[in-house]
Design an enzyme around this catalytic site. Structure first.
Site, short mmCIF file in Angstrom:
data_model
loop_
_atom_site.label_atom_id
_atom_site.label_comp_id
_atom_site.label_asym_id
_atom_site.label_seq_id
_atom_site.Cartn_x
_atom_site.Cartn_y
_atom_site.Cartn_z
N ASP A 63 0.86 -1.18 0.00
CA ASP A 63 0.00 0.00 0.00
C ASP A 63 0.90 1.24 0.00
O ASP A 63 1.67 1.44 0.95
CB ASP A 63 -0.89 -0.06 1.26
CG ASP A 63 -1.80 1.14 1.38
OD1 ASP A 63 -1.62 2.13 0.63
OD2 ASP A 63 -2.69 1.09 2.25
N TYR A 154 -10.19 14.58 -4.07
CA TYR A 154 -9.34 14.18 -5.19
C TYR A 154 -8.66 15.40 -5.82
O TYR A 154 -7.47 15.38 -6.12
CB TYR A 154 -10.22 13.44 -6.20
CG TYR A 154 -9.54 12.84 -7.39
CD1 TYR A 154 -8.96 11.57 -7.31
CD2 TYR A 154 -9.52 13.49 -8.62
CE1 TYR A 154 -8.37 10.99 -8.42
CE2 TYR A 154 -8.94 12.92 -9.74
CZ TYR A 154 -8.37 11.66 -9.64
OH TYR A 154 -7.78 11.10 -10.75
P1 NDP Z 1 -7.37 2.20 -11.87
O1 NDP Z 1 -8.42 2.21 -10.83
O2 NDP Z 1 -7.65 1.56 -13.18
O3 NDP Z 1 -6.03 1.52 -11.25
C1 NDP Z 1 -5.53 1.98 -10.05
C2 NDP Z 1 -4.21 1.31 -9.75
O4 NDP Z 1 -3.70 1.87 -8.52
C3 NDP Z 1 -4.32 -0.17 -9.53
O5 NDP Z 1 -3.15 -0.79 -10.01
C4 NDP Z 1 -4.40 -0.29 -8.01
O6 NDP Z 1 -3.89 -1.52 -7.49
C5 NDP Z 1 -3.47 0.81 -7.61
N1 NDP Z 1 -3.68 1.27 -6.24
C6 NDP Z 1 -4.78 1.86 -5.71
N2 NDP Z 1 -4.57 2.14 -4.43
C7 NDP Z 1 -3.32 1.73 -4.14
C8 NDP Z 1 -2.53 1.74 -2.97
N3 NDP Z 1 -2.99 2.24 -1.81
N4 NDP Z 1 -1.27 1.22 -3.02
C9 NDP Z 1 -0.79 0.71 -4.17
N5 NDP Z 1 -1.50 0.66 -5.30
C10 NDP Z 1 -2.74 1.16 -5.29
O7 NDP Z 1 -6.94 3.72 -12.03
P2 NDP Z 1 -6.49 4.54 -13.34
O8 NDP Z 1 -5.55 3.74 -14.13
O9 NDP Z 1 -7.69 5.11 -13.96
O10 NDP Z 1 -5.72 5.76 -12.65
C11 NDP Z 1 -4.31 5.78 -12.51
C12 NDP Z 1 -3.89 7.17 -12.07
O11 NDP Z 1 -4.31 8.12 -13.04
C13 NDP Z 1 -4.54 7.60 -10.75
O12 NDP Z 1 -3.61 8.35 -10.00
C14 NDP Z 1 -5.69 8.48 -11.21
O13 NDP Z 1 -6.04 9.39 -10.22
C15 NDP Z 1 -5.08 9.12 -12.43
N6 NDP Z 1 -6.04 9.64 -13.39
C16 NDP Z 1 -6.94 8.81 -14.02
C17 NDP Z 1 -7.83 9.34 -14.93
C18 NDP Z 1 -8.80 8.48 -15.68
O14 NDP Z 1 -9.60 9.07 -16.44
N7 NDP Z 1 -8.79 7.18 -15.55
C19 NDP Z 1 -7.86 10.78 -15.22
C20 NDP Z 1 -6.88 11.53 -14.51
C21 NDP Z 1 -6.00 10.98 -13.63
P3 NDP Z 1 -4.92 -2.76 -7.22
O15 NDP Z 1 -5.32 -3.24 -8.58
O16 NDP Z 1 -4.11 -3.76 -6.50
O17 NDP Z 1 -6.06 -2.18 -6.44
#
Ligand code: NDP
Length: 243
Positions: A63, A154
């Protein structure tokens, strides 16, 4: 290629944008340290794809908001090798309007996006400083640039990442450690599945949501030699939604 054999740590790379970044970088010749929290099967499938490309991929589940866990995993590895890049991508959304927002929803989002920047940024920048090289890239969001109703937590966390990255870029520049932010708009991942796209698409000049590889390509550029003179910048990848 110049970047061959360099290692990049990508947080939150089991799915979505992080997984695309890990794969894109592996295709460009980097080895990957792949962090995630709980999606082991998904992470293993990305690991296999990276290994099929002939690159190494080390799975590092923890995490990112847990300082003790991050330190316990990373510090022993730093005795062997220090990655060239940190891509801080892990993220969650807990949307609610502020009057109804639970303290937990605020804390969880700030912890996963911003406190983790302190935790990972400190661990990695210490090592990069001593090596006099490195790149730190955080994935922010258009919400952190414009503010987004229903996302006070956020938006605050992402704006914090932008401010923190600019300050860190000033601290580390003289030691050749470059710090930048990639700020996506709406990108096709699970995170946006529940959004009312019919209402949002007219606000995007390019008329569509973005693809994960369109974010990953910018990260790859910022890690490359072509970006040697770029630090403290926010590069938006948003189809023109915010200019
Ligand atoms: P997803 O929900 O598809 O994936 C999130 C990822 O982050 C997963 O690999 C998850 O791991 C991991 N994760 C979440 N919490 C933790 C934690 N506490 N410790 C370690 N790993 C963690 O998200 P997106 O790909 O959509 O987003 C990726 C980034 O891009 C984020 O920072 C998001 O805010 C940003 N973003 C996304 C946008 C979008 O339109 N999708 C737009 C703008 C920014 P696990 O699978 O194990 O839970």
């Amino acid at each position: 290629m110049d970047e061959e054999r360099k290692i990049i740590f990508v947080s939150g790379a089991s799915r979505g944008i992080g997984a695309a970044i890990a794969l894109n970088l592996a295709r460009a010749g980097y080895d990957i340290w792949l962090n995630y929290r709980s999606s082991t099967a998904a992470a293993e499938s990305i690991q296999k794809k990276i290994e099929d490309l002939g690159r190494n991929c080390r799975l590092l589940p923890f995490d990112v908001a847990d300082e003790a866990a991050a330190t316990a995993v990373l510090e022993p590895l730093f005795d062997e090798v220090v990655p060239y890049g940190l891509v801080h991508n892990a993220g969650i959304a807990r949307d609610n309007i502020l009057p109804l927002m639970q303290r937990r929803e605020w804390d969880d989002v700030l912890n996963v996006h911003l406190n983790s920047f302190f935790i990972l940024g400190r661990l990695f920048s210490k090592m990069m400083l001593s090596k006099r090289q490195g790149r730190i890239i955080s994935i922010a969001s258009i919400s952190g640039e414009t503010g987004q109703a229903g996302q006070v937590n956020y938006s605050a966390a992402k704006a914090g990442l932008i401010g923190g990255s600019k300050a860190l870029a000033r601290e580390l520049g003289k030691r050749n450690v470059l710090v930048n932010v990639v700020s996506p708009g709406l990108i096709e991942t699970e995170m946006i599945e529940k959004l009312p796209l019919d209402k949002i698409l007219p606000l995007i000049p390019l008329g569509r949501v973005g693809k994960v590889d369109e974010v990953a390509g910018v990260v790859r550029f910022l890690l490359s030699k072509d970006a040697d003179y770029i630090t403290g910048q926010v590069i938006s990848v948003n189809g023109g939604m915010y200019m």
